[in-house]
Design a protein around this motif. Structure first.
Motif, PDB file in Angstrom:
ATOM      1  N   SER A  16       8.092  13.696 -55.848  1.00 37.68           N
ATOM      2  CA  SER A  16       9.151  14.390 -55.169  1.00 37.68           C
ATOM      3  C   SER A  16      10.455  13.559 -55.105  1.00 37.68           C
ATOM      4  O   SER A  16      10.492  12.370 -55.307  1.00 37.68           O
ATOM      5  CB  SER A  16       8.993  14.798 -53.931  1.00 37.68           C
ATOM      6  N   ARG A  65       9.096  25.204 -56.606  1.00 33.10           N
ATOM      7  CA  ARG A  65       8.943  23.821 -56.668  1.00 33.10           C
ATOM      8  C   ARG A  65      10.244  23.180 -56.115  1.00 33.10           C
ATOM      9  O   ARG A  65      10.224  22.011 -55.629  1.00 33.10           O
ATOM     10  CB  ARG A  65       8.643  23.430 -58.068  1.00 33.10           C
ATOM     11  N   GLN A  80      16.091  19.641 -53.341  1.00 29.41           N
ATOM     12  CA  GLN A  80      14.772  18.934 -53.316  1.00 29.41           C
ATOM     13  C   GLN A  80      13.975  19.342 -54.131  1.00 29.41           C
ATOM     14  O   GLN A  80      13.480  20.647 -54.455  1.00 29.41           O
ATOM     15  CB  GLN A  80      14.242  19.475 -51.567  1.00 29.41           C
ATOM     16  N   ASN A  82      10.077  19.072 -55.911  1.00 33.44           N
ATOM     17  CA  ASN A  82       8.405  18.636 -55.604  1.00 33.44           C
ATOM     18  C   ASN A  82       7.988  18.964 -56.977  1.00 33.44           C
ATOM     19  O   ASN A  82       8.355  19.654 -57.755  1.00 33.44           O
ATOM     20  CB  ASN A  82       8.214  19.883 -54.394  1.00 33.44           C
TER      21      ASN A  82
END
Length: 120
Positions: A16, A65, A80, A82
């Motif tokens: 991440s 994601r 963010q 991931n």
């Protein structure tokens, strides 16, 4: 500087990363905030956007994601990311525009890019 992006770097697949974009107050408060990216040899493409009242939109490859969010107190928007994949490798650009999640109808600001490299 009106939009300052940060947080890029080298990350392994599956890991991440969180990007940040700090904006001047005059830009942040009334505009849609978003992220675009440009991979080597490709056109710049939309990734995600968020309105001042936190409605969001994602490109299909980012859904599930990536999460876009904004901190109105600090005039900052985040991405963010991931479960990163090698195909996410690109320069990521922060953008602020007046309009909707789907269109720009006036002012349009771009920050400098931050490079994200996903590789083992």
């Amino acid at each position: 500087v009106q939009l300052q992006a940060s947080g890029g770097g080298l990350v392994q697949p599956g890991r991440s990363l969180r990007l940040s974009c700090a904006a001047s107050g005059s830009i942040f408060s009334s505009n849609v905030m978003g992220w675009h990216r440009q991979a080597p040899g490709k056109q710049r493409e939309f990734v995600a956007a968020i309105t001042s009242d936190r409605y969001t939109r994602y490109t299909n490859s980012a859904k599930g994601r990536f999460t876009i969010s904004r901190d109105n107190a600090n005039n900052t928007v985040y991405l963010q990311m991931n479960s990163l994949k090698p195909e996410d490798t690109a320069v990521y650009y922060c953008r602020a525009w007046s309009g909707t999640l789907y269109g720009n109808y006036g002012t349009d600001y771009w920050g400098q890019g931050t490079l994200v490299t996903v590789s083992s």
